[in-house]
Design an enzyme around this catalytic site. Structure first.
Site, PDB file in Angstrom:
ATOM      1  N   HIS A 164     -49.019  20.449  57.579  1.00 32.86           N
ATOM      2  CA  HIS A 164     -48.419  21.474  58.532  1.00 32.86           C
ATOM      3  C   HIS A 164     -48.048  22.573  57.883  1.00 32.86           C
ATOM      4  O   HIS A 164     -48.047  23.932  58.265  1.00 32.86           O
ATOM      5  CB  HIS A 164     -47.391  20.555  59.278  1.00 32.86           C
ATOM      6  CG  HIS A 164     -47.635  19.908  60.358  1.00 32.86           C
ATOM      7  ND1 HIS A 164     -48.334  20.375  61.498  1.00 32.86           N
ATOM      8  CD2 HIS A 164     -47.800  18.462  60.583  1.00 32.86           C
ATOM      9  CE1 HIS A 164     -48.618  19.455  62.354  1.00 32.86           C
ATOM     10  NE2 HIS A 164     -48.364  18.318  61.785  1.00 32.86           N
ATOM     11  N   THR A 200     -47.418  16.246  56.571  1.00 36.25           N
ATOM     12  CA  THR A 200     -46.408  17.167  56.704  1.00 36.25           C
ATOM     13  C   THR A 200     -46.781  18.457  55.964  1.00 36.25           C
ATOM     14  O   THR A 200     -46.772  19.559  56.113  1.00 36.25           O
ATOM     15  CB  THR A 200     -45.055  16.869  56.539  1.00 36.25           C
ATOM     16  OG1 THR A 200     -44.501  15.550  57.154  1.00 36.25           O
ATOM     17  CG2 THR A 200     -43.876  17.690  56.622  1.00 36.25           C
TER      18      THR A 200
END
Ligand code: ZN
Ligand code: ZN
Length: 345
Positions: free
Chosen positions: A47, A44
């Site tokens: 990202h 994450t």
């Protein structure tokens, strides 16, 4: 509160971090302030670094949530921790008053705040968090290994949702960090675990850890796996690849009454073979983050030596080098888990 100055790495948009000196945050009432020891880089976080989540995180946010550390200060009203105690944080703050919370599903609260995404996170020397998110470490668990408790708790939650039992045939589709941890938890439960993966380095890593591997670039995995299980297929399939070929494979290899656990975050809507769900009475289970008991299980698996994550830690870098850590993680196929060290270890 003290006026201690600390270093904090802010994500400032477009693949950049700036390390700034700031006043140590908190602890406010009901919070625990932690001297962060290690904070791992999560998928994450990658990202966010690549700019995919700017609308949610903005351009001046301390990210990071896969951390370990020691308690440095207690806010008003906090009595269940001691200064100096080694801890990890379950980075979920729920509202306590939505239909999900009222049904006991606080981890998927309909107004969930993820600490380190929706609030400042742990790529800083001191972090203050609500006391209800803090878990004490059991005896004998090192702070570097404890930094993997958060992703390991994801894997514990996935295995719990899929009801993995000893002796079952389990196929994990996708052998990245989460896929490997899902495999390790299933293996610790006594299942026969195989991994499907296309990345050669990850295949080598999985084989070194003792898993049977299948490479869809070189074989028909569904046919090979079905044959290897005497025509039965997998009792449990974990879809961790986030890809259409992974979704195709999951319904091809699931046994009759098999369980498919959806772990990956699919950015687009994949095509799913619903006929197979009907024909084989397959069950599909969603699994998102973790509940407190999953943290307890992850801590215990590490403390008891039932899971060894040392091979998973492929690099440790200083906070000042955080940007190069992210550059390497997005380019080096050998990388599994990079930890940022905040305690100068
Ligand atoms: Zn994570
Ligand atoms: Zn809620």
């Amino acid at each position: 509160m003290t006026d201690t100055t600390i270093s904090a790495a802010f994500y400032t948009g477009d693949k950049t971090f700036t390390v700034e000196k700031i006043a140590a945050p908190g602890p406010g009432a009901g919070e625990v302030q932690i001297d962060v020891a290690f904070c791992g880089v999560c998928g994450t976080d990658l990202h966010i670094y690549l700019g995919h989540m700017d609308a949610r995180v903005g351009d001046h946010r301390v990210i990071g949530h896969e951390m370990s550390g020691t308690v440095s200060q207690l806010g008003d009203g906090v009595t269940n921790f001691k200064v100096g105690q080694p801890v990890v944080v379950r980075p979920l703050d729920h509202c306590g008053d939505c239909p999900a919370c009222n049904r006991g599903h606080q981890h998927i609260c309909q107004n969930l705040k993820f600490l380190g995404i929706d609030t400042n996170g742990a790529f800083q020397e001191k972090w203050s968090v609500p006391a209800h998110t803090v878990h004490a470490l059991p005896e004998g668990l090192s702070l570097s290994h404890a930094a993997l408790v958060e992703p390991l708790a994801v894997a514990c939650h996935d295995n719990k949702r899929a009801r993995v039992a000893a002796g079952e045939d389990v196929l994990v589709i996708g052998g990245g960090p989460i896929g490997m941890l899902v495999a390790m938890v299933a293996n610790a439960a006594g299942a026969n675990v195989s991994i499907s993966e296309i990345n050669k380095n990850r295949l080598v890593f999985a084989e070194k850890q003792g898993y049977t591997t299948y490479n869809p670039a070189e074989m028909d995995v569904a046919a090979a796996y079905t044959e290897a299980t005497g025509g039965k297929g997998a009792d449990v399939v974990f879809e961790v690849s986030g890809s259409q070929p992974g979704v195709d494979l999951m319904t091809q290899v699931a046994s009759t009454r098999g369980r498919i656990c959806m772990v990956a975050i699919h950015a687009t809507k994949p095509t799913i073979d619903l006929f197979q769900f009907f024909w084989r009475e397959i069950e599909m289970l969603g699994a998102r983050v973790y509940e407190p008991e999953d943290y307890d299980q992850a801590l215990q698996l590490l403390a008891d030596g039932k899971i060894d994550v040392s091979a998973m830690i492929t690099d440790i870098k200083a906070l000042e080098d955080i940007e190069s850590a992210f550059v390497e993680l997005t380019s080096n196929p050998n990388a599994m888990k990079t930890l940022i060290s905040l305690a100068g270890e």
